[in-house]
Enzyme design. Sequence first.
Site, PDB file in Angstrom:
ATOM      1  N   HIS A 131       0.869  -1.185   0.000  1.00 49.50           N
ATOM      2  CA  HIS A 131       0.000   0.000   0.000  1.00 49.50           C
ATOM      3  C   HIS A 131       0.900   1.227   0.000  1.00 49.50           C
ATOM      4  CE1 HIS A 131      -2.793   3.016   1.648  1.00 49.50           C
ATOM      5  NE2 HIS A 131      -3.786   2.202   1.334  1.00 49.50           N
ATOM      6  N   ASP A 177       2.957  -3.523   7.959  1.00 50.40           N
ATOM      7  CA  ASP A 177       1.647  -2.895   7.823  1.00 50.40           C
ATOM      8  C   ASP A 177       0.604  -3.966   8.119  1.00 50.40           C
ATOM      9  OD1 ASP A 177      -0.825  -2.002   6.917  1.00 50.40           O
ATOM     10  OD2 ASP A 177      -0.133  -1.405   4.929  1.00 50.40           O
ATOM     11  N   GLN A 196      -4.734  -4.829   7.240  1.00 49.85           N
ATOM     12  CA  GLN A 196      -5.687  -5.807   6.717  1.00 49.85           C
ATOM     13  C   GLN A 196      -5.631  -7.143   7.439  1.00 49.85           C
ATOM     14  OE1 GLN A 196      -7.957  -4.962   4.579  1.00 49.85           O
ATOM     15  NE2 GLN A 196      -7.117  -2.943   4.093  1.00 49.85           N
ATOM     16  N   LYS A 235     -10.293  -0.262  10.202  1.00 53.25           N
ATOM     17  CA  LYS A 235     -10.361  -1.528   9.476  1.00 53.25           C
ATOM     18  C   LYS A 235     -10.915  -2.643  10.369  1.00 53.25           C
ATOM     19  CE  LYS A 235      -7.735   0.299   6.139  1.00 53.25           C
ATOM     20  NZ  LYS A 235      -8.265   0.718   4.828  1.00 53.25           N
ATOM     21  N   CYS A 285      -4.741   2.530  -3.683  1.00 49.37           N
ATOM     22  CA  CYS A 285      -3.472   3.022  -3.136  1.00 49.37           C
ATOM     23  C   CYS A 285      -2.373   1.976  -3.280  1.00 49.37           C
ATOM     24  CB  CYS A 285      -3.618   3.444  -1.673  1.00 49.37           C
ATOM     25  SG  CYS A 285      -4.728   4.846  -1.431  1.00 49.37           S
TER      26      CYS A 285
END
Length: 421
Positions: free
Chosen positions: A138, A215, A218, A241, A379
């Site tokens: 991302h 990251d 998700q 999220k 993104c």
Amino acid sequence: MFATEKGIEGHETAARAWDVARVREDFPVLGQTVNGKPLVYLDNAASAQVPHIVIERGARYLREEHSNIHRGVHYLSQRATSAFEGAREKVRRFINAREARECIFVRGVTEGVNLVMHGYGRKFVGEGDEIVVSEMEHHSNLVPWQMLCEEKGARLRVIPMNDRGELILDEFDALLNERTRLVCVGHVSNSLGTINSVREITARAHKLGVPVMVDGAQATPHMPVDVQELDCDFYAISGHKMFAPTGSGILYGKAEWLEKMNPFLGGGSMIRTVTFERSTYAAIPDKFEAGTPAIASAIGLGAAIDYLSTIDRAAAHAHEQGLLRYATEKLSAVEGVRIIGTAREKASVLAFVIEGIHPHDIGTILDHEGVAIRAGHHCAQPVMQHFNVPATARASFAFYNTKEEVDILIEAVGKVVEVLG
């Protein structure tokens, strides 16, 4: 395919036990209609919906506890501080950090990555050094490192992926060397759904003493995350999220790194002493939390973790995996549809294109049918470039979605093909 890195046992048994109709009652937004049709919300990778318990907890703070934190000795400030720091401890348990002080409140992954870029990168990365990212990142875990490399004269190296959307780890090994200062990778790809083997990546990087930034935006909504087991050095979370308000998030960092890093922002709350000659900084986590934080959002994040602790996450995961399998099978049978991202291990993302039809047009027609998906580059423009597409349509699932909603999605995609194909 469709498995998590950590794994959850008893998928089929758990799937049968999941009462999705009951769970949907916890999310008030799901009861509305769009364009005269029941809302089918399949844009969870962009932002998940918020349950009653989180909404009510935020409202209670604003109604009964609203005050600034840490600095006040009065009753409301003490209550607000207790709730805020209580949320930090909930996050610590949720990701199994060693200490609550390793959990820094941020607005989301973007701010968390930028904190590491400024605090770690600007201090420890120099001219000729290298930072490794993956091809599926991302932009939030890519652009800050490009900015740093430009400033420092450092070099960005990229772990390639294959056409299934899986990282080629043998190529990763070839990138690591004595000039590597940081490895940055997503746990789960927002554009492909690929689950990356963070434990393996971290182990390989640590052989050369290289820290790893993950990251986790998700991953946390869909699977257990244990930062001690992963052994990563930094792990960023976005609250919105995972069923919490926007403006909430956490950067986890190992204490030994956080203590060495420079502050990201200067101002109130992050100092120990201030004179016109110099300032000294507070201990972690305060060193990285300048100014008044998003108190209500942080408390809401704690409430979202409370909510997740009340559900059977193994059953929820199995339900999501069942939806992903079913949707993949049905969508693959639609003429002209191409699935983007077919990794063996995936989470709840199904990205696709339809020959001759722009994803924005797909999204528009689906919206007329009450189906909310995301259309665009998500993104993740380098991912689009890899697959030679300008954009994709992306359906993303949560544990409150249903098989019937998948059927509505497939029917609506059929209408897209009928109208524009």
